[in-house]
Every structure is written in structure tokens, then in C-alpha cells.
Scaffold this motif. Structure first.
Motif, short mmCIF file in Angstrom:
data_model
loop_
_atom_site.label_atom_id
_atom_site.label_comp_id
_atom_site.label_asym_id
_atom_site.label_seq_id
_atom_site.Cartn_x
_atom_site.Cartn_y
_atom_site.Cartn_z
N GLY A 217 0.88 -1.11 -0.12
CA GLY A 217 -0.03 0.12 0.21
C GLY A 217 0.76 1.32 -0.01
N ASP A 218 0.02 2.28 -0.43
CA ASP A 218 0.39 3.74 -0.35
C ASP A 218 1.67 3.80 -1.28
OD1 ASP A 218 -1.30 4.57 1.64
OD2 ASP A 218 0.17 5.30 3.05
N LEU A 219 1.46 3.33 -2.43
CA LEU A 219 2.30 3.39 -3.65
C LEU A 219 2.41 4.92 -4.23
CD1 LEU A 219 4.23 2.22 -5.80
CD2 LEU A 219 1.89 1.73 -7.16
N VAL A 220 1.28 5.46 -4.14
CA VAL A 220 1.33 6.79 -5.11
C VAL A 220 0.52 8.21 -4.15
CG1 VAL A 220 1.26 5.83 -7.13
CG2 VAL A 220 -0.55 6.11 -6.12
N ASP A 221 1.05 9.27 -4.71
CA ASP A 221 0.26 10.37 -4.28
C ASP A 221 -0.21 11.35 -5.38
OD1 ASP A 221 0.15 10.22 -1.36
OD2 ASP A 221 2.28 10.56 -1.36
N GLY A 222 -1.01 10.61 -6.26
CA GLY A 222 -1.27 11.21 -7.53
C GLY A 222 -2.08 10.29 -8.31
N THR A 223 -2.40 10.92 -9.50
CA THR A 223 -3.27 9.98 -10.51
C THR A 223 -2.39 9.29 -11.43
OG1 THR A 223 -3.44 11.77 -12.18
CG2 THR A 223 -4.97 11.70 -10.52
N VAL A 224 -3.08 8.41 -12.27
CA VAL A 224 -2.18 7.49 -13.25
C VAL A 224 -1.82 8.55 -14.23
CG1 VAL A 224 -2.37 5.78 -14.84
CG2 VAL A 224 -3.70 5.50 -12.70
N GLU A 225 -2.53 9.31 -14.57
CA GLU A 225 -2.13 10.16 -15.62
C GLU A 225 -0.82 11.15 -15.25
OE1 GLU A 225 -5.20 9.95 -14.53
OE2 GLU A 225 -6.02 9.10 -16.33
N GLU A 226 -1.00 11.52 -13.79
CA GLU A 226 0.35 12.16 -13.31
C GLU A 226 1.52 11.33 -13.22
OE1 GLU A 226 -2.22 15.38 -11.01
OE2 GLU A 226 -1.54 13.54 -10.08
N LEU A 227 1.46 9.97 -12.67
CA LEU A 227 2.34 9.23 -12.09
C LEU A 227 2.45 8.08 -12.72
CD1 LEU A 227 1.77 10.05 -8.43
CD2 LEU A 227 3.68 10.92 -9.93
N GLY A 228 1.76 7.52 -13.96
CA GLY A 228 1.79 6.25 -14.39
C GLY A 228 3.38 6.10 -14.91
N GLU A 229 4.04 7.02 -15.46
CA GLU A 229 5.52 6.86 -16.00
C GLU A 229 6.46 6.52 -14.85
OE1 GLU A 229 8.33 6.37 -18.67
OE2 GLU A 229 6.47 6.23 -18.80
N ALA A 230 6.16 7.19 -13.59
CA ALA A 230 7.03 6.89 -12.44
C ALA A 230 6.85 5.58 -11.99
CB ALA A 230 6.53 8.04 -11.34
N ALA A 231 5.40 5.13 -11.94
CA ALA A 231 5.40 3.76 -11.53
C ALA A 231 5.78 2.49 -12.35
CB ALA A 231 3.94 3.51 -11.27
N ALA A 232 6.03 3.05 -13.89
CA ALA A 232 6.33 2.15 -14.91
C ALA A 232 7.32 0.94 -14.78
CB ALA A 232 6.74 2.61 -16.24
N PRO A 233 8.64 1.40 -13.81
CA PRO A 233 9.54 0.26 -13.54
C PRO A 233 8.89 -1.06 -12.99
CG PRO A 233 10.39 2.60 -13.42
CD PRO A 233 8.92 2.53 -13.49
N LEU A 234 8.00 -0.80 -12.12
CA LEU A 234 7.42 -2.31 -11.37
C LEU A 234 7.35 -2.99 -12.35
CD1 LEU A 234 4.54 -0.37 -9.05
CD2 LEU A 234 7.05 -1.28 -8.37
N ARG A 235 7.12 -3.11 -13.63
CA ARG A 235 6.98 -4.14 -14.54
C ARG A 235 8.32 -5.07 -14.56
NH1 ARG A 235 7.41 0.03 -18.68
NH2 ARG A 235 5.15 -0.40 -18.89
N ASP A 236 9.18 -4.39 -13.99
CA ASP A 236 10.62 -5.16 -14.15
C ASP A 236 10.91 -6.06 -13.06
OD1 ASP A 236 11.24 -3.95 -16.73
OD2 ASP A 236 11.99 -2.00 -15.60
N LEU A 237 9.79 -5.89 -11.93
CA LEU A 237 10.16 -6.85 -10.70
C LEU A 237 10.29 -8.26 -11.27
CD1 LEU A 237 7.76 -5.13 -8.35
CD2 LEU A 237 10.27 -5.18 -7.79
#
Length: 405
Positions: A217-237
Motif C-alpha cells: 500500500g501507499d504506492l502513489v500520491d497522484g493519479t495514473v495520468e500524473e504518475l503512471g510513468e513513475a510507476a512503470a519500472p514495477l513491470r521489471d520486478l
């Protein structure tokens, strides 16, 4: 809006105290005092403006406002706290100054005379001495504050500590002994933490070569539009059995449904009041996840019965739940281990002392109502980019079989 108004009132009172000790007490009436007052007012407005910056930082200006306002939030807090502690030596020094100013009586016998407190109180301290005391204490408070903020900032922005946490589960099959779960919480992508923060966390988790990744939990403090690119590296887990996620309170503030869909797209599997069976070498345990309690206000609250009813109780169950307080309900369902975050470990001392008023576990591994709870400090921060006494962490929880005798 209610939070904003309450925060504005509290920080307004704190800034008034900062002004009293850093400006009014250290300057004489005139230009210097007006400049100091203007600086304090500007810092207060900067702090409040930093709360309004959007998740993508609002451009270069937004990033500057977010960073400077957030750091000053910690600065104002610690300066006010330190100056409050220094009130005692300030009063002692002022009292000593007044005592030295009590006039001698001509012709009086040379004997010790006890001067009443009322008389001392009526004797104004020399203006120069008062100014010197005020300035000395303000400088001392400022230096101490700068030291605390400097240390806390390096802690918050430095790489998370990798903690290794052995946990013994009575029901765990011996063939699963040594099973490793990377636990990460409170990443808090937002105006101050972006793609680079995610990339570092993913790299550190992958280096541990774990069997499963639990993002609680508490991954983000903003919308997907705002922070989708910031979260993208999670695909590399990378892990043996995949990556899993449960909502925190901040997901609901940012828009939980779009984020859950985005995480699925990135290969991170949300557990929404559900469970699945994890198997290795012919042995198994249950992994379950429940929504955060904040979801109740959004029609998406925790449902322990749905997640845990009807399972095989001869095997252990590991529950992902954002807030440690959820263990009270989890224990009723015989949960063996709960993985949580939310507390940030207190983030900034002395908030460590306040966490216990709301949560049963601030940090680390404890047993509550017969259920073990592991609470991570989190890998990010919320508010000021400062951590004092609670460094960020990524935890590798290693499950072990309990041998008889």
C-alpha cells in the motif's frame, strides 16, 4: 478542505511562535524586524503552496515549491520544538539577569537578603542582555535544526536499508522453510519522488532474488495520468511467484480503480479481499490480501470473511494489509503472519511516540492477539523529505519451519 484548514491553523500557530523567538525577540523595532517578519510570512505561504502542487510536480516551478516547502515544514517543526525546549534555559538566564539588577540599599547591613519573586519580576532585564540571550538561543536553535534536517534528509533520500527478518510459522511445511518475501510499503510516488525512486527500489528487490514481492500500500500520491510513468519500472520486478499489491489509504485519495488496473497492466497482481495458494516442492501456504480500512468510505473496504473463510486451516496464511491495526480482525481468522506498512516507523522523531495511539505496531515484528505482524518503515516518505530515527527500508521476510522439541 477540512484537513487543509486545520493544517493551516496549526502551522500558523507554529510560525507565530517561530516569529516570536527568531524575529521579535532578536531584533529591535525597525527595518530588521520588518524584513524578518516578511521572511516568516513568505515561508508560511510557501509551505501552504507546497500542499497544492499536483502529482507531476506542476513543472519546474512546482518542483521547486514542493521541495522547498516540504523541507521548510520539517524545519519549522524542529525549530519550534527546539526553541520550546530552550525556553527553560531562556527563563533561567533572564531571571539571573533580573537578579543582578536589584538595586542595593544605601546604608543597609551587609547581609544576605532574600528578594521576593514579585520584586524580581518588576525589574526589567537590561535590553542589551535580553537581546544577546535571545539571539544566542535563536542561533543555537537554528544550528541544531539545520543539523537535524540535514541528517534527516540524507536518511530519507538515501537508499532504503535492506532488512532480513526471519519469521517462524508453526504450520509451515519444512519444504517451504527459507521461503523469501520482499516486503515494501509506502513508496509514495509524487511531486518529490519519481521514476528514479521506483527504479532504485526495483533494482534493490531484484538483487535479493526473492520468491515473492509484497507491496503493502501507499504506492502513489497522484493519479495514473500524473504518475503512471513513475510507476512503470514495477513491470521489471522479478521473483519466483510474482508481485502482489494491496491498497493503502493514499490509493483511495488518488483514485484506486485506475491504479489497480494500471498495476495489473504492469504485472503486479492486486489482492482485493482475496487469497491464492502458493506452492513449492509439493508444499503450500495461503497468501491473502485485504483492502485498506480507508476503502470503507469509498465503498471498497476490507472484507476479511471473503478473503479468509473456507480455507484449509492446516496450512499457514500470510496476509497483506496496509495498516497494522487490521491485525485485530485478522487474528479472529487465525492469520499466522500479517505484512503491513503505513506507520513510516514514525518517520520523524518524536512522532514515534504518537504512532502507538493508533497502531499496535510501529515498526518491526511483534505478536498481537496471537498473530505475528511485521510492519515496514516504508521505502519513501510523506510530507517532508526527512526521516529522523526511522530510516526507509525494504524487508526480506524469510519464513521458517518450527521444529518440534
Amino acid at each position: 478542505m477540512l484537513f487543509f484548514l486545520m493544517f493551516a491553523a496549526v502551522m500558523g500557530a507554529a510560525h507565530y511562535y517561530v516569529w516570536r523567538r527568531a524575529v521579535r525577540s532578536t531584533t529591535r523595532p525597525g527595518r530588521g524586524r520588518w524584513i524578518g517578519t516578511g521572511v516568516v510570512v513568505f515561508l508560511y505561504l510557501l509551505l501552504m503552496a507546497s500542499l497544492l502542487v499536483s502529482g507531476d510536480g506542476g513543472g519546474v516551478l512546482g518542483v521547486v515549491v514542493a521541495w522547498s516547502g516540504s523541507i521548510w515544514l520539517a524545519g519549522a517543526f524542529y525549530f519550534a520544538l527546539i526553541m520550546a525546549v530552550l525556553e527553560i534555559p531562556r527563563l533561567v538566564l533572564l531571571r539571573a539577569t533580573r537578579a543582578r539588577q536589584v538595586p542595593a540599599v544605601v546604608g543597609a547591613p551587609d547581609v544576605a537578603v532574600e528578594t521576593p519573586d514579585a520584586v524580581l519580576a518588576d525589574q526589567p532585564a537590561d535590553a542589551g542582555r535580553r537581546l544577546f540571550i535571545a539571539r544566542s538561543l535563536a542561533v543555537a536553535g537554528g544550528v541544531a535544526t539545520a543539523g537535524v534536517i540535514g541528517f534527516g534528509t540524507t536518511q530519507a533520500l538515501g537508499g532504503p536499508v535492506v532488512k532480513r527478518v526471519p519469521v517462524t510459522l508453526g504450520k509451515l511445511d519444512q519444504r517451504l522453510s527459507g521461503y523469501r518475501i520482499a516486503v515494501v510499503s509506502d513508496i509514495h510516488l509524487g511531486p518529490l519522488l519519481g521514476r528514479g525512486h521506483t527504479e532504485r527500489i526495483v533494482r534493490m528487490i531484484n538483487e535479493q532474488q526473492v520468491d515473492l514481492v509484497a507491496i503493502v500500500g501507499d504506492l502513489v500520491d497522484g493519479t495514473v495520468e500524473e504518475l503512471g510513468e513513475a510507476a512503470a519500472p514495477l513491470r521489471d520486478l522479478v521473483s519466483t511467484h510474482g508481485s502482489f499489491f494491496v491498497t493503502g489509504n493514499h490509493e483511495y485519495y488518488a483514485g484506486a480503480e485506475p491504479w489497480l488496473a494500471e498495476l495489473e497492466r504492469l504485472g503486479v497482481n492486486p489482492l482485493r479481499n482475496e487469497r491464492l495458494r502458493i506452492e513449492r516442492a509439493g508444499a503450500s501456504f495461503d497468501l491473502a490480501g485485504v483492502n485498506d480500512v480507508t476503502g470503507e468510505g469509498f465503498g471498497d473496504g476490507a472484507d476479511f470473511a471473503r478473503a479468509l473463510d473456507g480455507r484449509d486451516t492446516s496450512t499457514p496464511v500470510v496476509l497483506m494489509a496496509h495498516q497494522p491495526v487490521q491485525v485485530r480482525e485478522a487474528a479472529k481468522y487465525g492469520v499466522d503472519l500479517q505484512l503491513s506498512g503505513h506507520t513510516h516507523g514514525g518517520q520523524m522523531f518524536p512522532f514515534h511516540l504518537v504512532v502507538g495511539l493508533q497502531q499496535p505496531v510501529r515498526s518491526g515484528l511483534e505478536t498481537v492477539d496471537g498473530t505475528q505482524v511485521y510492519t515496514s518503515n516504508g521505502a519513501g516518505f510523506w510530507g517532508p523529505p526527512v526521516r529522523v530515527g526511522a530510516p526507509p527500508d525494504i524487508s526480506v521476510v524469510e519464513l521458517h519451519h518450527k521444529f518440534a522439541g
